[in-house]
Scaffold this motif. Structure first.
Motif, mmCIF file in Angstrom:
data_model
loop_
_atom_site.group_PDB
_atom_site.id
_atom_site.type_symbol
_atom_site.label_atom_id
_atom_site.label_comp_id
_atom_site.label_asym_id
_atom_site.label_seq_id
_atom_site.Cartn_x
_atom_site.Cartn_y
_atom_site.Cartn_z
ATOM 1 N N GLY A 192 57.839 57.061 86.628
ATOM 2 C CA GLY A 192 58.908 56.659 87.555
ATOM 3 C C GLY A 192 59.469 55.268 87.346
ATOM 4 O O GLY A 192 60.215 54.783 88.207
ATOM 5 N N GLN A 193 59.180 54.630 86.197
ATOM 6 C CA GLN A 193 59.588 53.223 86.079
ATOM 7 C C GLN A 193 61.115 53.014 86.036
ATOM 8 O O GLN A 193 61.594 51.942 86.338
ATOM 9 C CB GLN A 193 58.939 52.556 84.871
ATOM 10 N N SER A 194 61.859 54.051 85.651
ATOM 11 C CA SER A 194 63.328 53.897 85.602
ATOM 12 C C SER A 194 63.982 54.269 86.929
ATOM 13 O O SER A 194 65.208 54.251 87.037
ATOM 14 C CB SER A 194 63.919 54.794 84.513
ATOM 15 N N PHE A 195 63.155 54.646 87.926
ATOM 16 C CA PHE A 195 63.723 55.180 89.172
ATOM 17 C C PHE A 195 63.228 54.415 90.391
ATOM 18 O O PHE A 195 62.087 53.961 90.437
ATOM 19 C CB PHE A 195 63.355 56.669 89.310
ATOM 20 N N GLU A 196 64.131 54.303 91.386
ATOM 21 C CA GLU A 196 63.708 53.717 92.661
ATOM 22 C C GLU A 196 62.820 54.714 93.385
ATOM 23 O O GLU A 196 61.824 54.357 94.002
ATOM 24 C CB GLU A 196 64.932 53.399 93.520
ATOM 25 N N LYS A 197 63.202 55.980 93.309
ATOM 26 C CA LYS A 197 62.359 57.039 93.888
ATOM 27 C C LYS A 197 62.785 58.385 93.297
ATOM 28 O O LYS A 197 63.890 58.534 92.765
ATOM 29 C CB LYS A 197 62.455 57.074 95.414
ATOM 30 N N ILE A 198 61.873 59.363 93.375
ATOM 31 C CA ILE A 198 62.175 60.744 92.992
ATOM 32 C C ILE A 198 61.851 61.590 94.209
ATOM 33 O O ILE A 198 60.697 61.628 94.667
ATOM 34 C CB ILE A 198 61.326 61.205 91.785
ATOM 35 N N GLU A 199 62.875 62.241 94.757
ATOM 36 C CA GLU A 199 62.685 63.037 95.979
ATOM 37 C C GLU A 199 62.639 64.513 95.636
ATOM 38 O O GLU A 199 63.421 64.978 94.802
ATOM 39 C CB GLU A 199 63.877 62.812 96.936
ATOM 40 N N VAL A 200 61.753 65.232 96.286
ATOM 41 C CA VAL A 200 61.724 66.685 96.130
ATOM 42 C C VAL A 200 62.420 67.301 97.345
ATOM 43 O O VAL A 200 62.013 67.070 98.487
ATOM 44 C CB VAL A 200 60.276 67.207 96.037
ATOM 45 N N VAL A 201 63.512 68.036 97.094
ATOM 46 C CA VAL A 201 64.228 68.715 98.183
ATOM 47 C C VAL A 201 64.285 70.193 97.803
ATOM 48 O O VAL A 201 65.091 70.598 96.963
ATOM 49 C CB VAL A 201 65.653 68.137 98.373
ATOM 50 N N GLY A 202 63.369 70.982 98.377
ATOM 51 C CA GLY A 202 63.270 72.400 98.009
ATOM 52 C C GLY A 202 62.995 72.510 96.513
ATOM 53 O O GLY A 202 62.084 71.860 95.991
ATOM 54 N N PRO A 203 63.809 73.297 95.789
ATOM 55 C CA PRO A 203 63.567 73.483 94.354
ATOM 56 C C PRO A 203 64.188 72.361 93.493
ATOM 57 O O PRO A 203 64.156 72.434 92.285
ATOM 58 C CB PRO A 203 64.261 74.817 94.063
ATOM 59 N N TYR A 204 64.747 71.357 94.135
ATOM 60 C CA TYR A 204 65.433 70.283 93.389
ATOM 61 C C TYR A 204 64.609 69.013 93.332
ATOM 62 O O TYR A 204 63.932 68.644 94.299
ATOM 63 C CB TYR A 204 66.780 69.945 94.049
ATOM 64 N N LEU A 205 64.729 68.362 92.177
ATOM 65 C CA LEU A 205 64.197 66.999 92.025
ATOM 66 C C LEU A 205 65.413 66.072 92.015
ATOM 67 O O LEU A 205 66.278 66.189 91.145
ATOM 68 C CB LEU A 205 63.487 66.859 90.678
ATOM 69 N N ASN A 206 65.491 65.186 92.981
ATOM 70 C CA ASN A 206 66.610 64.233 93.050
ATOM 71 C C ASN A 206 66.151 62.853 92.578
ATOM 72 O O ASN A 206 65.216 62.277 93.138
ATOM 73 C CB ASN A 206 67.167 64.143 94.478
ATOM 74 N N PHE A 207 66.824 62.372 91.552
ATOM 75 C CA PHE A 207 66.447 61.094 90.949
ATOM 76 C C PHE A 207 67.380 59.979 91.428
ATOM 77 O O PHE A 207 68.598 60.073 91.285
ATOM 78 C CB PHE A 207 66.531 61.185 89.424
#
Length: 563
Positions: free
Chosen positions: A67-82
């Protein structure tokens, strides 16, 4: 690397046994709302491989991705939001642009390949009208865009400088013309003579025989005929060059129709040798039924050659002279069929390089929804439109900034730029309506608006006493600057897209969007506040100024520092 490439690499490191990097990249999506991050990955595609529910796959991936390039990675159902790391990416992008400056977005993909661009092509002894604007400015801009990705453009003005009209002109000049009148107003006077010839020839048809006789003398290199032809051409070019200078367009070649007179016989000989010429009612044609096209008429029954014969000679000459990587014809949409036939005949002749020839088509300019013409049905002169645009710019600048130095020069850059930008912001295949008042506005999606935004950025940098550096802390993490950073980050991709589609509007739309987004940032942010992010904010302003200037340059416009 753009955001999608960064995300694709991070996912690929986890799923490399099951998906290729390319497959991962193709699956990535741009979320519709910023609340859902910058890039989204749907996990459905891995359901069969992992034999799990997509929601569970998304959750598992989120735990394993670096995750070093991201502020956060959110899981929303079947999606990964970067959500990208704003501070990390802003620092990387700003350092890149501070180092590369106007070369940001350059590429070597063209590998110095030569690209002849056939553009403008007015007829000698006739005025340049608004109808010539599109070919001229679209072709000029495509030249700059291709140059940015490593090609060598060769701008060719294929002048209409041959044909029976020169026989008519010579007759008219000898009967009713004078050297003084032609020298005083070349185009106006030559056009007047041409019109007079037609009016008189209606009553005295024998004039047409005289004209044919003079054109025959011209074809046979008669000294007097050639001398008059050359003089008409030179005087016309002098007039044309005034307009090209206003537009900032320069040509590498003025080889027009006349240049190919002695090169057509080789074409007809080649066609005969390859048994491609067939007789049809006394004329000679090339059968193109294999291409689902009508026959190409190469030689009339009286032995006269046609446009296509000349264009075949021109294509072969350009291949031999430039050994082009690609050859571009910026010509109206109505000539599509001609270019299909041209390429098909070359293909029949065994010239596979005809696959590298591209007809870059464009739509019409209209006025009030109708094809461009004045109430009297006369053509709208480009020079008059440009002068009116300059006057309009001058008036607005005098109101906004009456003490501006070199006001006349800035008014030229803004007025002419407004006309060019208005053409190029439209997808080239679309027809568009021309209204001078809307074109030279300083607000809205106009050239003056983009130029004014550039001047505003430069003024802000001057006020701050800004000096360039690549060593400052360039980390920005607020939402307003992030929207600007994303547009800057997309720039290399934008340039490539414009080049691949031969579409200057891609650049114009980037310029408008960047100007709008920057103005929003400017309104929301106290840029000159003394804090630890001031250097980064000023670097962002500088980056915007660099890119707006480069966008304008690629379109053939100037970017004044003050307006």
């Amino acid at each position: 690397m753009n955001n999608k490439e960064i995300v694709a690499k991070a996912i690929f490191d986890v799923v490399k046994d099951d998906l290729s990097l390319e497959q991962v990249e193709q699956l990535l999506e741009n979320p519709k709302s910023v609340d859902h991050g910058d890039v989204a990955f749907p996990a459905f595609s891995l359901a069969k491989v992992y034999r799990k529910a997509p929601q569970q796959i998304a959750a598992d991936l989120a735990e394993k991705i670096d995750g070093q390039s991201f502020e956060k990675i959110e899981v929303v159902g079947p999606y990964l939001n970067f959500f990208m790391s704003k501070s990390m990416i802003s620092e990387k992008i700003l350092k890149e642009i501070m180092t590369q400056k106007s070369h940001y977005g350059d590429s070597t993909i063209g590998n110095h390949g030569k690209v002849p661009i056939d553009l403008s092509s007015p007829n000698i002894a006739k005025p340049i009208s608004m109808g010539h604007l599109r070919s001229t400015v679209i072709g000029n801009s495509i030249g700059f865009i291709l140059e940015k990705i490593g090609y060598e453009p060769i701008r060719i003005n294929h002048l209409g400088d041959w044909g029976t009209q020169f026989g008519k002109l010579i007759v008219a000049y000898k009967k009713w013309g004078s050297e003084e009148a032609v020298k005083a107003h070349p185009i106006t006077e030559l056009l007047r003579l041409y019109v007079e010839f037609h009016e008189v020839a209606e009553k005295e048809p024998e004039l047409n025989d005289e004209a044919r006789a003079w054109f025959k003398r011209l074809e046979e290199d008669d000294a007097e005929a050639l001398s008059l032809w050359q003089w008409f051409r030179d005087e016309s070019m002098e007039e044309f060059n005034k307009i090209y200078t206003m537009l900032g367009v320069e040509f590498d070649s003025l080889n027009g129709e006349a240049f190919y007179n002695d090169k057509m016989e080789e074409i007809t000989n080649m066609l005969e040798e390859k048994h491609l010429l067939k007789e049809d009612q006394g004329a000679e044609i090339v059968d193109l039924s294999a291409y689902d096209l009508n026959p190409a008429l190469i030689r009339k029954s009286d032995g006269a050659t046609l446009y296509i014969t000349r264009d075949l000679a021109a294509a072969l000459y350009r291949k031999r002279t430039y050994d082009f990587a690609k050859s571009i014809y910026v010509v109206g949409n109505e000539q599509s069929y001609h270019f299909k036939q041209l390429k098909a005949v070359l293909k029949e002749m065994g010239f596979d390089w005809s696959d590298d020839m591209y007809h870059v088509r464009f739509g019409l300019i209209t006025q009030g929804g109708k094809k461009l013409s004045t109430r009297k049905g006369k053509i709208v002169l480009l020079e008059e439109v440009l002068n009116e645009a300059i006057d309009s710019a001058n008036e607005q600048i005098s109101e906004k900034n009456p003490d501006l130095e070199n006001k006349e020069e800035v008014a030229k850059q803004v007025g002419v730029g407004a006309v060019i930008f208005h053409d190029l912001k439209n997808d080239r295949m679309n027809n568009f309506d021309f209204n001078l008042e809307e074109v030279v506005r300083f607000e809205g999606e106009t050239g003056p608006y983009v130029q004014y935004t550039h001047a505003r950025a430069m003024s802000l940098l001057a006020k701050a006493g800004y000096t360039e550096t690549t060593n400052a802390d360039f980390k920005l993490n607020d939402e307003a600057s992030w929207e600007v950073i994303k547009l800057i980050q997309k720039y290399p991709e934008t340039v490539m897209q414009a080049a691949e589609k031969y579409e200057p509007s891609v650049i114009a739309k980037h310029a408008i969007k960047l100007a709008q987004t920057f103005n929003k940032y400017y309104a929301q942010t106290k840029i000159l506040t003394e804090d630890d992010q001031k250097d980064a904010r000023l670097a962002l302003v500088h980056a915007v100024a660099i890119l707006l200037k480069e966008d304008l340059r690629l379109l053939g416009l100037k970017a004044p520092n003050k307006m």
